[in-house]
Scaffold this active site. Structure first.
Site, short mmCIF file in Angstrom:
data_model
loop_
_atom_site.label_atom_id
_atom_site.label_comp_id
_atom_site.label_asym_id
_atom_site.label_seq_id
_atom_site.Cartn_x
_atom_site.Cartn_y
_atom_site.Cartn_z
N THR A 161 60.79 -0.64 -31.05
CA THR A 161 60.60 -1.23 -29.73
C THR A 161 61.51 -0.54 -28.72
OG1 THR A 161 59.92 -3.40 -30.57
CG2 THR A 161 60.83 -3.33 -28.34
N PHE A 186 63.37 -0.78 -25.18
CA PHE A 186 63.92 -1.72 -24.21
C PHE A 186 64.35 -0.98 -22.95
CE2 PHE A 186 64.40 -3.67 -28.30
CZ PHE A 186 64.40 -5.04 -28.11
#
Length: 298
Positions: free
Chosen positions: A192, A194
């Protein structure tokens, strides 16, 4: 804070109190303590005071109101695509993107009971999507909840042995759950990305840390080949666009807006030329931030 499940509230209260004493060290994130965003905050800012917030809007408001120095928000996952709708959240917030962080994701199955009692698993829709094949193979039904660690707190509160949570492994210890299985993912590359949001952008002139990324949103004119014309300047000036995503806003299907990431910064001559040409072929362009790459593209 009352939106969090009861087992999470004392932990949230302690973390919120600590952040209130030193807001300059506070980093807000969406989710209960133990969420992947909590892990990302500590990885990106080892000396920070993580501030849990129930929603993305709450995390952004904490920065806007001075209760946190910055926020760390997940925007895309290598398996399941878009996470936060940053193109909706950021433009009107007054905040800017000042950095990025990549977190390898590995989920764990946790519950109050044993493996043979579990019939469903609760988690954020992203986590459920990233593990959908594994869940299907094991006959476990997905149940959507706003965040991963928050789901673990709910499972602890309900104490129903048939309901498990998919969350980071540390959440099991935080909420007194049995760690049933770790390292769950449908692909090894599950990662992921960010972004870090702050009230003010740091200077990006001069040598700097680089290489640079620039993020912006824009709306094309409602004419034939509008996007082709708008993006032509990036090709002719050798600017690499690493992300382009379309979205609709305001209930209209006629006005298409786009979110984009490019390599480089506005002070680079080729980027300046490309952005100038983009402005000529669009209704408007709004820069959301220029920041150092956390990972090389390509």
């Amino acid at each position: 804070m009352q939106s969090f499940a009861e087992p999470a509230r004392p932990i949230v209260a302690r973390m919120t109190a600590a952040a209130a004493l030193e807001p300059g060290r506070a980093v807000s994130f969406q989710g209960a303590p133990g969420a992947n965003s909590h892990v990302a905050a500590v990885e990106a800012f080892p000396e920070c005071l993580p501030l849990p917030c129930f929603s993305f809007t709450d995390a952004i408001d904490a920065v806007r109101e001075g209760r946190a120095d910055c926020a760390i928000i997940p925007i895309e996952n290598s398996l399941h695509g878009r996470v936060a709708d940053i193109h909706f959240l950021l433009p009107e917030s007054g905040l800017v993107i000042t950095g990025e962080h990549f977190l390898g994701i590995r989920h764990a199955l946790m519950a109050v009971g044993t493996r043979d009692q579990i019939t469903s698993a609760m988690s954020h829709e992203q986590a459920l999507g990233q593990c959908r094949h594994w869940l299907r193979e094991h006959g476990i039904a997905p149940v959507v909840y706003p965040d991963t660690a928050g789901a673990a707190a709910v499972v602890a509160e309900k104490a129903d042995p048939s309901v498990a949570a998919l969350a980071p492994p540390a959440a099991a210890g935080l909420y007194g759950l049995n760690l049933i299985e770790a390292d769950i993912a449908d692909a090894d590359h599950n990662t992921t990305r960010f972004v870090v949001l702050a009230r003010q952008a740091p200077p990006v002139e001069g040598p700097g840390p680089g290489p640079w990324m620039t993020t912006f949103v824009f709306e094309v004119k409602n004419i034939p080949a509008a996007l082709y014309k708008a993006l032509g300047g990036f090709a002719t000036n050798g600017v690499n666009m690493t992300k382009l995503e379309s979205y609709q806003q305001g209930g209209s299907f006629a006005a298409t807006q786009f979110y984009a990431d490019i390599e480089g910064r506005p002070s680079d001559a080729n980027v300046d030329r490309a952005l100038e040409e983009l402005g000529f072929h669009t209704k408007w362009v709004r820069l959301l931030g220029t920041y150092a790459q956390a990972r090389a593209r390509g």
